[in-house]
Design an enzyme around this catalytic site. Structure first.
Site, PDB file in Angstrom:
ATOM      1  N   CYS A 238       0.841  -1.206   0.000  1.00  0.00           N
ATOM      2  CA  CYS A 238       0.000   0.000   0.000  1.00  0.00           C
ATOM      3  C   CYS A 238       0.873   1.252   0.000  1.00  0.00           C
ATOM      4  O   CYS A 238       1.393   1.658   1.036  1.00  0.00           O
ATOM      5  CB  CYS A 238      -0.915  -0.022   1.216  1.00  0.00           C
ATOM      6  SG  CYS A 238      -1.981   1.436   1.329  1.00  0.00           S
TER       7      CYS A 238
ATOM      8  N   CYS B 108      -0.478   4.105   2.149  1.00  0.00           N
ATOM      9  CA  CYS B 108      -0.299   3.874   3.587  1.00  0.00           C
ATOM     10  C   CYS B 108       1.159   4.075   4.000  1.00  0.00           C
ATOM     11  O   CYS B 108       1.445   4.675   5.027  1.00  0.00           O
ATOM     12  CB  CYS B 108      -0.690   2.443   3.964  1.00  0.00           C
ATOM     13  SG  CYS B 108      -2.260   1.904   3.314  1.00  0.00           S
ATOM     14  N   ASP B 109       2.070   3.565   3.219  1.00  0.00           N
ATOM     15  CA  ASP B 109       3.457   3.460   3.692  1.00  0.00           C
ATOM     16  C   ASP B 109       4.466   4.308   2.931  1.00  0.00           C
ATOM     17  O   ASP B 109       5.623   4.408   3.357  1.00  0.00           O
ATOM     18  CB  ASP B 109       3.901   1.985   3.633  1.00  0.00           C
ATOM     19  CG  ASP B 109       3.078   1.130   4.578  1.00  0.00           C
ATOM     20  OD1 ASP B 109       2.663   1.646   5.630  1.00  0.00           O
ATOM     21  OD2 ASP B 109       2.841  -0.049   4.266  1.00  0.00           O
TER      22      ASP B 109
HETATM   23  C1  LIG Z   1       0.113  -3.745   5.939  1.00  0.00           C
HETATM   24  C2  LIG Z   1      -1.028  -2.770   5.725  1.00  0.00           C
HETATM   25  C3  LIG Z   1      -0.892  -1.489   6.192  1.00  0.00           C
HETATM   26  C4  LIG Z   1      -1.922  -0.574   6.026  1.00  0.00           C
HETATM   27  N1  LIG Z   1      -1.764   0.679   6.508  1.00  0.00           N
HETATM   28  C5  LIG Z   1      -2.784   1.559   6.401  1.00  0.00           C
HETATM   29  C6  LIG Z   1      -2.664   2.874   6.951  1.00  0.00           C
HETATM   30  O1  LIG Z   1      -1.624   3.238   7.490  1.00  0.00           O
HETATM   31  N2  LIG Z   1      -3.726   3.698   6.819  1.00  0.00           N
HETATM   32  C7  LIG Z   1      -4.897   3.336   6.192  1.00  0.00           C
HETATM   33  O2  LIG Z   1      -5.826   4.122   6.123  1.00  0.00           O
HETATM   34  N3  LIG Z   1      -5.023   2.101   5.657  1.00  0.00           N
HETATM   35  C8  LIG Z   1      -4.007   1.211   5.754  1.00  0.00           C
HETATM   36  N4  LIG Z   1      -4.136  -0.038   5.207  1.00  0.00           N
HETATM   37  C9  LIG Z   1      -5.387  -0.368   4.491  1.00  0.00           C
HETATM   38  C10 LIG Z   1      -6.471  -0.701   5.524  1.00  0.00           C
HETATM   39  O3  LIG Z   1      -5.978  -1.664   6.409  1.00  0.00           O
HETATM   40  C11 LIG Z   1      -7.718  -1.213   4.833  1.00  0.00           C
HETATM   41  O4  LIG Z   1      -8.159  -0.261   3.899  1.00  0.00           O
HETATM   42  C12 LIG Z   1      -8.839  -1.436   5.860  1.00  0.00           C
HETATM   43  O5  LIG Z   1      -8.410  -2.303   6.875  1.00  0.00           O
HETATM   44  C13 LIG Z   1     -10.076  -2.019   5.195  1.00  0.00           C
HETATM   45  O6  LIG Z   1     -11.007  -2.238   6.194  1.00  0.00           O
HETATM   46  P1  LIG Z   1     -12.202  -3.261   6.036  1.00  0.00           P
HETATM   47  O7  LIG Z   1     -12.979  -3.143   7.296  1.00  0.00           O
HETATM   48  O8  LIG Z   1     -12.886  -3.048   4.767  1.00  0.00           O
HETATM   49  O9  LIG Z   1     -11.543  -4.700   5.913  1.00  0.00           O
HETATM   50  P2  LIG Z   1     -10.330  -5.491   6.637  1.00  0.00           P
HETATM   51  O10 LIG Z   1      -9.526  -4.605   7.522  1.00  0.00           O
HETATM   52  O11 LIG Z   1      -9.674  -6.194   5.536  1.00  0.00           O
HETATM   53  O12 LIG Z   1     -11.111  -6.505   7.541  1.00  0.00           O
HETATM   54  C14 LIG Z   1     -11.808  -7.574   6.977  1.00  0.00           C
HETATM   55  C15 LIG Z   1     -12.381  -8.389   8.111  1.00  0.00           C
HETATM   56  O13 LIG Z   1     -13.261  -9.359   7.573  1.00  0.00           O
HETATM   57  C16 LIG Z   1     -13.044 -10.581   8.241  1.00  0.00           C
HETATM   58  N5  LIG Z   1     -13.532 -11.647   7.370  1.00  0.00           N
HETATM   59  C17 LIG Z   1     -13.156 -11.970   6.112  1.00  0.00           C
HETATM   60  N6  LIG Z   1     -13.878 -13.013   5.665  1.00  0.00           N
HETATM   61  C18 LIG Z   1     -14.732 -13.332   6.654  1.00  0.00           C
HETATM   62  C19 LIG Z   1     -15.737 -14.339   6.820  1.00  0.00           C
HETATM   63  N7  LIG Z   1     -16.027 -15.228   5.848  1.00  0.00           N
HETATM   64  N8  LIG Z   1     -16.418 -14.388   7.998  1.00  0.00           N
HETATM   65  C20 LIG Z   1     -16.158 -13.492   8.985  1.00  0.00           C
HETATM   66  N9  LIG Z   1     -15.225 -12.531   8.881  1.00  0.00           N
HETATM   67  C21 LIG Z   1     -14.529 -12.462   7.734  1.00  0.00           C
HETATM   68  C22 LIG Z   1     -11.569 -10.609   8.547  1.00  0.00           C
HETATM   69  O14 LIG Z   1     -11.296 -11.508   9.613  1.00  0.00           O
HETATM   70  C23 LIG Z   1     -11.358  -9.140   8.942  1.00  0.00           C
HETATM   71  O15 LIG Z   1     -11.662  -8.966  10.286  1.00  0.00           O
HETATM   72  C24 LIG Z   1      -3.113  -0.969   5.355  1.00  0.00           C
HETATM   73  C25 LIG Z   1      -3.249  -2.269   4.884  1.00  0.00           C
HETATM   74  C26 LIG Z   1      -2.228  -3.165   5.066  1.00  0.00           C
HETATM   75  C27 LIG Z   1      -2.379  -4.582   4.565  1.00  0.00           C
END
Ligand SMILES: Cc1cc2nc3c(=O)[nH]c(=O)nc-3n(C[C@H](O)[C@H](O)[C@H](O)COP(=O)(O)OP(=O)(O)OC[C@H]3O[C@@H](n4cnc5c(N)ncnc54)[C@H](O)[C@@H]3O)c2cc1C
Length: 313
Positions: free
Chosen positions: A139, A142-143
């Site tokens: 990302c 992000c980084d």
């Molecule tokens: C290494 C890294 C660093 C990052 N740094 C930043 C940053 O500094 N700032 C920023 O804004 N963004 C950052 N991001 C991006 C950010 O993490 C994502 O945009 C954000 O987390 C997305 O949120 P979400 O709730 O959509 O999904 P996610 O955070 O992906 O969460 C998905 C959830 O769904 C659950 N899940 C999946 N399938 C199932 C299922 N079948 N049943 C039940 N649960 C399920 C998982 O367990 C998880 O809890 C980073 C991403 C990464 C990988």
């Protein structure tokens, strides 16, 4: 025989989108039940530094931020549970979701916030530095900031890779872009943008052999020219992987509309899917922005849409 539980609002996923939806749904008396999935707290639990989420002037670690979001949801009564949604049936008015293949939940509304998983090359050296937080990232937004005025390498050839390479070029001294074949997959306009950026060097027909480092942090990338077989070591402190994401939507196939890569399709500015009462938020329906704050914002929208749906019934 399976247990059956009836809930008003079922939230699948515990990233910023799911927890924000839980906060809003709980405060709207929807008694949300949230299943965390295999990665409680979501993607941010894999990063040490979050510096761009509003409200944290000194930054925060990903795990700490997600624990705070969870606590905030629980404070209003959200029921946060361990468990993984393994099957759904959205063919009737009552939505059926199975957890761990055993618990059967019947929900009036379902909010899907299962995120998308970044694809990596899978090289052991890549995974080593990724796990240490030592210079491998998927990302740039992000980084990238951590690599200001440094030299980085990015791998990928699509529109997102071009966008990320261009983003990095505005922060970093030099960006080397590795393209596996002899041409880009990106649209012409995106390709031109990177080609016309002075501090982006494009290496076509080039693959990553190994991420080089001192054991703790990345110091370079060994690449191979596919045509000549020649190996070259490129000095770099950051290695960015931009080869795509896989949205976690397999279990929704056959019920919910998706694009060609599996992202859920929502209607306009809403979180509504093609099935009334099923809403999607966060990265699972957003291939463009993929940030914690945008995921949280769409989690709010999903809870409001679910509340209005219930009210209209
Ligand atoms: C290494 C890294 C660093 C990052 N740094 C930043 C940053 O500094 N700032 C920023 O804004 N963004 C950052 N991001 C991006 C950010 O993490 C994502 O945009 C954000 O987390 C997305 O949120 P979400 O709730 O959509 O999904 P996610 O955070 O992906 O969460 C998905 C959830 O769904 C659950 N899940 C999946 N399938 C199932 C299922 N079948 N049943 C039940 N649960 C399920 C998982 O367990 C998880 O809890 C980073 C991403 C990464 C990988």
């Amino acid at each position: 025989m399976s247990d059956i539980e009836r809930v008003k609002c079922l939230i699948i996923g515990s990233g910023p989108a799911g927890y924000t939806a839980a906060i809003y749904a709980a405060r709207a008396n929807m008694n949300p039940v949230l299943y965390q999935g295999m990665q409680p707290g979501g993607q941010l639990t894999t990063t040490n530094e979050v510096e761009n989420f509003p409200g944290y002037p000194d930054g925060v670690t990903g795990p700490e931020m997600m624990m705070q979001l969870q606590a905030q949801a629980q404070r209003f009564g959200a029921d946060i549970r361990d468990g993984w949604a393994t099957k759904v049936d959205f063919s009737e008015d009552v939505k059926k979701v199975w957890i761990n293949d055993s618990i059967e939940i019947h929900a009036d509304t379902v909010i899907i916030s299962t995120g998308a998983t970044a694809k990596y090359l899978g090289l052991p050296s890549e995974q080593h530095y990724l796990s240490l937080g030592g210079g491998v990232s998927a990302c740039a937004v992000c980084d990238g900031f951590f690599y200001r005025n440094q030299e980085v390498v990015i791998v990928g050839a699509g529109d997102s890779a071009c966008e990320e390479a261009h983003y990095l070029s505005q922060l970093c001294k030099k960006v080397t872009m590795l393209v596996r074949s002899e041409k880009f997959r990106a649209s012409r306009i995106m390709e031109d943008r990177v080609r016309n950026t002075a501090n982006i060097e494009i290496l076509l027909d080039t693959v990553t052999e190994e991420i080089l480092g001192d054991g703790n942090v990345v110091t370079g990338v060994r690449v191979k020219n596919n045509k000549t077989g020649e190996l070259t070591d490129i000095p770099a402190t950051g290695f960015f992987v931009a080869i795509g994401h896989k949205p976690n939507t397999d279990i929704f196939k056959g019920f919910l509309d998706m694009d060609e890569t599996g992202y859920l399709i929502t209607k306009g500015k809403t979180s509504k899917t093609n099935i009334a009462g099923v809403f999607a938020c966060g990265d699972v329906q957003d291939k463009d922005y993929r940030q914690a704050i945008t995921a949280a914002g769409s989690g709010c929208i999903a809870a409001l849409d679910a509340e209005r749906y219930l009210a209209s019934k």
